[in-house]
Design an enzyme around this catalytic site. Structure first.
Site, PDB file in Angstrom:
ATOM      1  N   LYS A  14      27.515  47.897  60.651  1.00 45.59           N
ATOM      2  CA  LYS A  14      28.826  48.092  60.761  1.00 45.59           C
ATOM      3  C   LYS A  14      29.661  47.900  61.767  1.00 45.59           C
ATOM      4  O   LYS A  14      30.590  47.033  62.289  1.00 45.59           O
ATOM      5  CB  LYS A  14      29.502  49.010  59.920  1.00 45.59           C
ATOM      6  N   ARG A  89      35.185  57.406  53.759  1.00 51.61           N
ATOM      7  CA  ARG A  89      34.103  57.778  53.331  1.00 51.61           C
ATOM      8  C   ARG A  89      33.883  58.740  52.368  1.00 51.61           C
ATOM      9  O   ARG A  89      32.768  58.941  51.785  1.00 51.61           O
ATOM     10  CB  ARG A  89      33.313  58.597  54.449  1.00 51.61           C
ATOM     11  N   ARG A 128      17.547  52.366  67.188  1.00 52.89           N
ATOM     12  CA  ARG A 128      19.031  52.653  67.941  1.00 52.89           C
ATOM     13  C   ARG A 128      18.661  53.788  68.391  1.00 52.89           C
ATOM     14  O   ARG A 128      19.159  53.838  69.548  1.00 52.89           O
ATOM     15  CB  ARG A 128      20.056  52.634  66.903  1.00 52.89           C
ATOM     16  N   ARG A 134      21.296  58.211  70.509  1.00 53.41           N
ATOM     17  CA  ARG A 134      22.240  59.198  69.617  1.00 53.41           C
ATOM     18  C   ARG A 134      21.692  60.128  68.883  1.00 53.41           C
ATOM     19  O   ARG A 134      20.811  60.015  68.516  1.00 53.41           O
ATOM     20  CB  ARG A 134      22.817  58.247  68.719  1.00 53.41           C
ATOM     21  N   ARG A 145      21.902  61.534  56.449  1.00 54.66           N
ATOM     22  CA  ARG A 145      23.131  60.795  56.623  1.00 54.66           C
ATOM     23  C   ARG A 145      22.744  59.800  55.357  1.00 54.66           C
ATOM     24  O   ARG A 145      24.036  59.430  54.793  1.00 54.66           O
ATOM     25  CB  ARG A 145      23.087  59.892  57.935  1.00 54.66           C
TER      26      ARG A 145
END
Ligand code: AMP
Length: 196
Positions: A14, A89, A128, A134, A145
């Site tokens: 996204k 969300r 990532r 992160r 998640r």
């Protein structure tokens, strides 16, 4: 003058596509995740509150998230449209966005649903984690998640499908291919795009 949402599971791409689409549609990209992360980095009160939820892979409470989006959507640069990446969300956020838009007399034009299967998502998010470090990209948090997405966000697809707004796009393949798929789908719906 396009108002669009980008919905999809974590790791579907996204953020990457939001930047490109905001250029193609000539509207600002508003990512609640980015706004929360910059608040965390700057040690603001909002950042301190959001961090504990983000680090656990949980959603930041609706009250905080809705206030943030309401004030952002009151800024003048969104008069001609916006791309919301990662909001709404939850069903309560859908209701809030409906209310914000009703207040400005605007409507959503399209909801882009970016899909990817969970094996691919776990692979991408683990990559990532290595590249960006992160704190919410560890394996346990990634799984949580994905569960939260399935439970709280996936049901929004039906809400927006019932309104005839959803365009589903396969998020697999190169970044350019995915962008081309999305812009092709937007074009087919008559949404104005800048020539790239
Ligand atoms: P993202 O960059 O969109 O994956 O968002 C990173 C994290 O920020 C999420 O896992 C949540 O903790 C938080 N977050 C971002 N957007 C929202 C939202 N609309 N509602 C609740 N929490 C959010």
């Amino acid at each position: 003058m396009t108002r669009l949402l980008l919905i999809g599971p974590p790791g579907a791409g996204k953020g990457t596509q939001a930047v490109r689409l905001s250029q193609a549609c000539n509207v600002p990209a508003i990512s609640t995740g980015d706004i929360f992360r910059s608040n965390v980095q700057n040690g603001t009160e909002l950042g301190l509150k959001a961090a504990e939820f983000m680090n656990a892979g949980k959603y930041v409470p609706d009250s905080l998230t809705n206030d943030l989006v309401r004030s952002r959507l009151n800024e003048p640069d969104v008069d001609n449209g916006f791309l919301l990446d990662g909001y709404p969300r939850t069903a309560a956020q859908v209701a809030e966005l409906d209310d914000i838009l009703a207040g400005t007399g605007h409507e959503l034009d399209v909801v882009v649903l970016l899909v990817a299967d969970s094996d691919e998502i776990v692979k991408r998010l683990s990559k990532r984690a290595l590249e960006q470090g992160r704190s919410d990209d560890t394996e346990d948090v990634i799984r949580h998640r994905l569960d939260v997405y399935a439970e709280q966000t996936a049901p929004l697809i039906e809400i927006y499908s019932d309104r005839g707004l959803v365009v589903e796009v396969d998020g697999l393949g190169s970044v350019d291919d995915v962008t081309a798929r999305i812009t092709g789908a937007l074009d087919a719906r008559g949404i104005a795009l800048l020539a790239s």
